[in-house]
Design an enzyme around this catalytic site. Structure first.
Site: not given
Ligand SMILES: Cc1cc2nc3c(=O)[nH]c(=O)nc-3n(C[C@H](O)[C@H](O)[C@H](O)COP(=O)(O)OP(=O)(O)OC[C@H]3O[C@@H](n4cnc5c(N)ncnc54)[C@H](O)[C@@H]3O)c2cc1C
Lengths: 263, 379
Positions: B125, B157-158, B240, B242, B268, B339, B363
């Site tokens: 898109l 584009i994934t 929607d 997605g 820690r 840290g 998206e």
């Protein structure tokens, strides 16, 4: 080819188990249970044999309380065809021997070409059921199998086991009892479709009467009992050898030789 | 009211969690570093039915509901956020439009191999000059006899790097704005289609994200999805759904950071005590735990409404808006709890922090979610 896989449900290896107040059993109240990992190898192998041969059924059988159905469903989700649960309140308190006797009574009425199990259950590590079943059913046994192949007619199995003496290749005629060791295969994860199918399958239930145990109770089946459970001794704390590398190394060697006496 | 997963949903969650933690999590840092598209992991996920989980069984999918979809994307993303977005795009943005708008022939040809996980899909898109306002797109499709001629470039584009099926939006009538956009299914083999080098990104670095260019690509009319001019609606409906996936991804990332932080805060020691005993550290952990649960409830609400067949566009936007902000804030805090160590690649929290940011961008940016929600609540 009909393959029967006997499985056990065990506490998850990451579960923190506590000894119950009677000092003879584990307190399993809050514990998460899983299919015994060695049995997973057995289930996976059975499914692979069936897939490779192109026909047959894989039946998983377990003796245990109703919660064991979850373990049976895990095996169904991986691809086993049917599941059988042997349970009756009268079975409470069975030892390994009693369990093997009842499993053998059930199996005596079935047709099978191969019986697979894990080499041991990770909860009690008894390694009892496989050998005992072979004995009770008068079948040959190959234990701790790491590789498995078959003759073209599937009447003979070629099993491989790894021991102190090296790799052992064994030919055995079927039907036989085989127990699975780590390395035999890499068990698959259940697919979403497999999980859905497994949920819809019925688990056949077999009670005491069906195993010819009416009225007699388990007393003549149980041959051993746990008298006391203790926690393993606490690991002594580690020791840090101080100083720069050269002196610390010297001191470490001295400690290993004189105190630990391992070099 | 009942606020718990069904037995089925729990069984799916458990198996996918086991798989993701054993198979995906150990490789996440490697994938992040090398930007290598996780081909092997995707093969395993295909075998489990995850690549087409939302597609009904008649088209070779697993046919699970949206709540399961959300739970699965969460577990995958918790282990590896790149895998999370690849699987989310495959299901929501590629398979779903094909299932909803495709003809029987298109479903047989394109949907089945996607649902079975034999092919990877991509959703095209965004363009270099057009992001938040896709109605203004510059890619064009001009009909010539029995085919369209497709020209233009899509960016970010994934999965583009490895995808074989592209769902592409193009203007068939540039003067008509949103109503002039149409949707096409394009094969990677189509002459004129080329994929650019992968983007060197802050996070989700193994998602194979790249530009795709179409140069006089001949697309048969039979590859158009829906009506001419109906593409914008397809694009928005896919988003929607997605957004449920992206909300789930954000929560998965935050959960991973939370669990790592909780463990570290116990181990820690400073000033002679575990840092987790300091109230200021506890406050950060409490914020994480609380906001993760709040996000999860919004996520479940959106998925639940979708499963009931109700309108869920507002809820999925809310879930994404809230969960993405939550993930960004809390993964920053996770680095704070660790840290200096948190700032290094020796620990996973800096990756979680980097991975989280994109959930506020793709998206639909958070600003665009605001527009969607504003419109919905004004009604
Ligand atoms: C890793 C990654 C993967 C992606 N994968 C895909 C994919 O598979 N397919 C695909 O099509 N796209 C994909 N995208 C693109 C993504 O959807 C867009 O980046 C996003 O929609 C924003 O568009 P833009 O980058 O052009 O930003 P712009 O639209 O230029 O926005 C710039 C800024 O302006 C703000 N803004 C814009 N309009 C308004 C407004 N009306 N009111 C207030 N603020 C506004 C935005 O919120 C943003 O902060 C991906 C992006 C990334 C980073």
């Amino acid at each position: 080819m009909n393959i029967i896989v006997c499985i056990k449900q065990v506490p998850d290896s990451e579960a923190q188990v506590k000894i119950a107040s009677d000092g003879k059993a584990l307190d399993l109240d809050q514990v998460k249970f899983v299919l015994n990992p060695y049995d997973e190898f057995a289930v996976e192998e059975a499914i692979r044999i069936k897939e490779k041969k192109g026909d047959g059924t894989v039946t998983v059988v377990s003796l245990g309380p109703p919660r064991v159905k979850d373990a049976l469903r895990s095996a169904l989700a991986m691809g086993a065809d049917q599941a059988v649960l042997l349970w009756d309140p009268a079975f409470e308190g069975l030892d390994s021997h009693g369990t093997a006797v009842l499993l053998s009574r059930y199996l005596a009425g079935q047709t099978y070409d191969l019986i697979l199990l894990g080499k041991q259950a990770i909860d009690d590590d008894m390694s009892y059921i496989g050998p005992a079943l072979a004995d009770l059913l008068k079948l040959p046994l190959v234990s701790v199998v790491t590789k498995l192949e078959f003759s073209p007619d599937y009447k003979t199995a070629f099993a491989q086991r790894e021991g102190e003496r090296g790799v052992e290749k064994i030919e055995v005629s079927l039907p036989a009892v085989l127990t699975a060791q780590k390395g035999l295969n890499e068990p698959r994860y259940a697919s979403l479709m497999g999980i859905m199918k497994a949920k819809k399958k019925e688990i056949q239930e077999v009670n005491a009467a069906a195993l010819g145990m009416e009225g007699s109770g388990t007393s003549d089946l149980v041959k051993s009992r746990v008298t006391k459970l203790d926690y393993p001794p606490k690991r002594p704390p580690g020791k840090i050898v101080p100083g720069d590398a050269a002196t610390a190394a010297k001191e470490l060697v001295r400690l290993l030789r004189e105190e630990a006496k391992i070099i | 009211m009942k606020l718990e997963l069904t037995a089925d949903q729990q069984a799916f969650q458990e198996e996918v969690r086991k798989f993701a933690q054993k198979e995906l999590a150990p490789k996440a840092a490697y994938h992040d570093k090398t930007q290598e598209f996780p081909v092997e992991s995707l093969k395993k996920m295909a075998e489990m039915g995850l690549l087409g989980m939302s597609v009904p069984a008649e088209y070779d999918g697993a046919g699970v509901d949206s709540v399961t979809y959300a739970v699965v994307i969460l577990e995958i993303s918790k282990a590896d956020a790149s895998c999370g977005v690849i699987v989310a795009v495959q299901n929501s943005l590629v398979a779903l439009p094909l299932y909803k708008w495709g003809t029987e022939e298109q479903k047989q040809k394109f949907l089945k191999p996607l649902a079975a996980g034999l092919r990877i899909g991509a959703y095209c898109l965004t363009e270099p000059n057009v992001g938040s306002d896709p109605g203004d797109m510059e890619t064009t499709a001009v009909m010539e006899g029995d085919h369209y001629i497709l020209n233009g470039t899509k960016t970010f584009i994934t999965s583009a790097q490895k995808a074989e099926t592209f769902v592409v939006f193009a203007a068939t009538d540039r003067k008509a704005g949103n109503k002039g956009i149409s949707c096409f299914v394009v094969d990677r083999e189509t002459p004129g289609l080329s994929v650019g080098p992968k983007e060197d990104m802050l996070g989700v670095r193994a998602s194979g994200t790249a530009a795709v260019t179409f140069e006089n690509c001949k697309i048969p009319v039979g590859n158009r999805l829906g009506q001419e001019g109906g593409g914008f609606r397809i694009a928005m409906e896919a988003l929607d759904c997605g957004r449920i996936g992206i909300a789930a991804q954000a929560i998965g990332i935050a959960e991973a950071a939370f669990e790592a932080s909780l463990q570290y805060s116990r181990e820690r020691k400073q000033f002679g005590q575990p840092i987790g005993d300091f109230q200021m550290i506890q406050a950060m952990l409490v914020k994480m735990a609380t906001e993760i649960e709040a996000s999860r409830l919004l996520l479940y609400l959106a998925a639940y409404k979708k499963d009931k067949g109700e309108r869920y566009s507002k809820e999925s936007s809310m879930a994404k808006l809230f969960a993405s902000k939550m993930a960004v804030e809390n993964t920053i805090n996770a680095v704070q709890i660790f840290g200096g160590y948190g700032y290094t690649k020796d620990y996973p929290v800096e990756r979680h922090m980097r991975d989280s940011k994109v959930t506020e961008i793709y998206e639909g940016t958070s600003q665009i979610q605001n527009l969607v929600i504003a419109k919905a609540i004004a009604k």
